[in-house]
Design an enzyme around this catalytic site. Structure first.
Site, short mmCIF file in Angstrom:
data_model
loop_
_atom_site.label_atom_id
_atom_site.label_comp_id
_atom_site.label_asym_id
_atom_site.label_seq_id
_atom_site.Cartn_x
_atom_site.Cartn_y
_atom_site.Cartn_z
N VAL A 246 31.48 -15.54 -47.28
CA VAL A 246 30.45 -15.83 -46.69
C VAL A 246 29.55 -16.76 -47.44
O VAL A 246 29.42 -16.68 -48.73
CB VAL A 246 29.66 -14.96 -45.90
CG1 VAL A 246 30.49 -14.31 -44.90
CG2 VAL A 246 28.96 -13.96 -46.56
N ALA A 247 28.82 -17.81 -46.93
CA ALA A 247 27.81 -18.38 -47.53
C ALA A 247 27.04 -17.77 -48.57
O ALA A 247 26.80 -18.21 -49.79
CB ALA A 247 27.06 -19.65 -46.56
N GLU A 248 26.25 -16.74 -48.12
CA GLU A 248 25.36 -16.10 -48.91
C GLU A 248 25.61 -14.29 -48.72
O GLU A 248 25.82 -13.97 -47.56
CB GLU A 248 23.95 -16.42 -48.44
CG GLU A 248 23.66 -18.00 -48.84
CD GLU A 248 23.12 -18.32 -50.00
OE1 GLU A 248 22.97 -17.35 -50.76
OE2 GLU A 248 23.13 -19.37 -50.11
N THR A 249 25.31 -13.74 -49.80
CA THR A 249 25.22 -12.25 -49.76
C THR A 249 23.82 -11.90 -50.51
O THR A 249 23.38 -12.49 -51.28
CB THR A 249 26.51 -11.46 -50.47
OG1 THR A 249 27.55 -11.91 -49.99
CG2 THR A 249 26.12 -10.20 -50.66
N HIS B 218 18.81 -17.89 -44.25
CA HIS B 218 19.41 -17.05 -43.18
C HIS B 218 19.78 -15.74 -43.63
O HIS B 218 19.82 -14.63 -43.02
CB HIS B 218 20.87 -17.74 -42.78
CG HIS B 218 22.02 -17.59 -43.64
ND1 HIS B 218 21.92 -18.37 -44.64
CD2 HIS B 218 22.99 -16.83 -43.55
CE1 HIS B 218 23.39 -18.03 -45.36
NE2 HIS B 218 24.06 -17.14 -44.60
#
Length: 262
Positions: free
Chosen positions: A44-47, A73
């Protein structure tokens, strides 16, 4: 070691909308290369990884490629995780981050994030980015990210990126915002990152650190409603407060699981 992984859709009131982020609580920090591998595995875009420090929560954000200085987010997703899944008592959460202390106020099912303001200023766009766009902007500005201003929402929705040209430049850790006045909101945007595994970020809270002061000045209003018009769509309620901005939104838990590191 066994770790818990929460996947949460941020800036939306329904599952499969907004921007998915993974949240990983830790007792102590893992090596950075391991956190990067986890972020890459999550795809995903960010963890977000966090460690509780008593009155504060130490929070860090990783894309599949790098550690970020600021992520909206994944901060919202972490606050949602703490309040709805981990029984965090206070309605005010203080995150200690690379961008300083970030306060999140929880009001019912809405998370109000107090972030730094990053007013963009006029700049020149690299030729490779300009050539990669099927529709050219009418204005070019820059803070951390390039901010490209367009005539209307239809142009924003119709923008296509020639990725081969776009990826010729590395804006680490920034990206490219495209924005215009909205049809049914104050402004709309989309966000693209060169050389990233995920080209278009579905909803980008940190981009609004620049979009809010820009549109607040342009529209002469302090409270703004914004849509990020990606395929998943995101809703952001915004307030300009001078050197700070407030970015508010909702979130939905998608999944809870575990992973193991030997």
């Amino acid at each position: 070691m066994t770790y818990t992984l929460y996947q949460i859709d941020a800036f939306t009131d329904h599952t499969f909308g907004g921007n998915p982020a993974c949240v990983v609580p830790l007792e102590a920090w893992l090596p950075e290369d391991i956190m990067l591998k986890i972020a890459k595995e999550n795809a995903v875009a960010e963890t977000a990884f966090f460690v509780s420090k008593g009155d504060k929560i130490h929070l860090r954000w990783f894309t599949p490629e790098i550690e970020m200085d600021l992520c909206g987010h994944a901060t919202l997703a972490t606050a949602h995780c703490l309040k709805t899944l981990l029984n965090y008592k206070s309605d005010k959460i203080i995150f200690e981050t690379l961008s300083g202390d970030l306060n999140v106020l929880v009001q019912k099912d809405t998370y109000k994030m107090d972030f730094p303001s990053r007013m963009p200023t006029a700049d020149n766009l690299p030729e490779s980015i300009l050539k990669s766009l099927n529709i050219k902007p009418k204005e070019v500005l820059k803070a951390r990210d390039y901010v490209l201003v367009y005539e209307n929402e239809t142009e924003i929705r119709n923008i296509k990126i020639d990725r081969q040209l776009f990826d010729e430049i590395n804006l680490d850790p920034g990206g490219v915002i495209v924005t215009a006045i909205g049809d049914a909101c104050d402004f709309v945007s989309r966000f693209f990152t060169p050389q990233a595994s995920i080209l278009e970020d579905p909803v980008t809270g940190s981009a609004h650190c620049s979009l809010i002061p820009f549109w607040a000045e342009r529209l002469n209003k302090k409270d703004l409603y914004a849509l990020q018009v990606s395929e998943r769509m995101g809703k952001l309620y915004c307030e300009d407060k001078g050197n700070r901005v407030v970015i508010s939104g909702k979130a939905k838990t998608y999944s809870i699981g575990h992973f193991w590191i030997e």
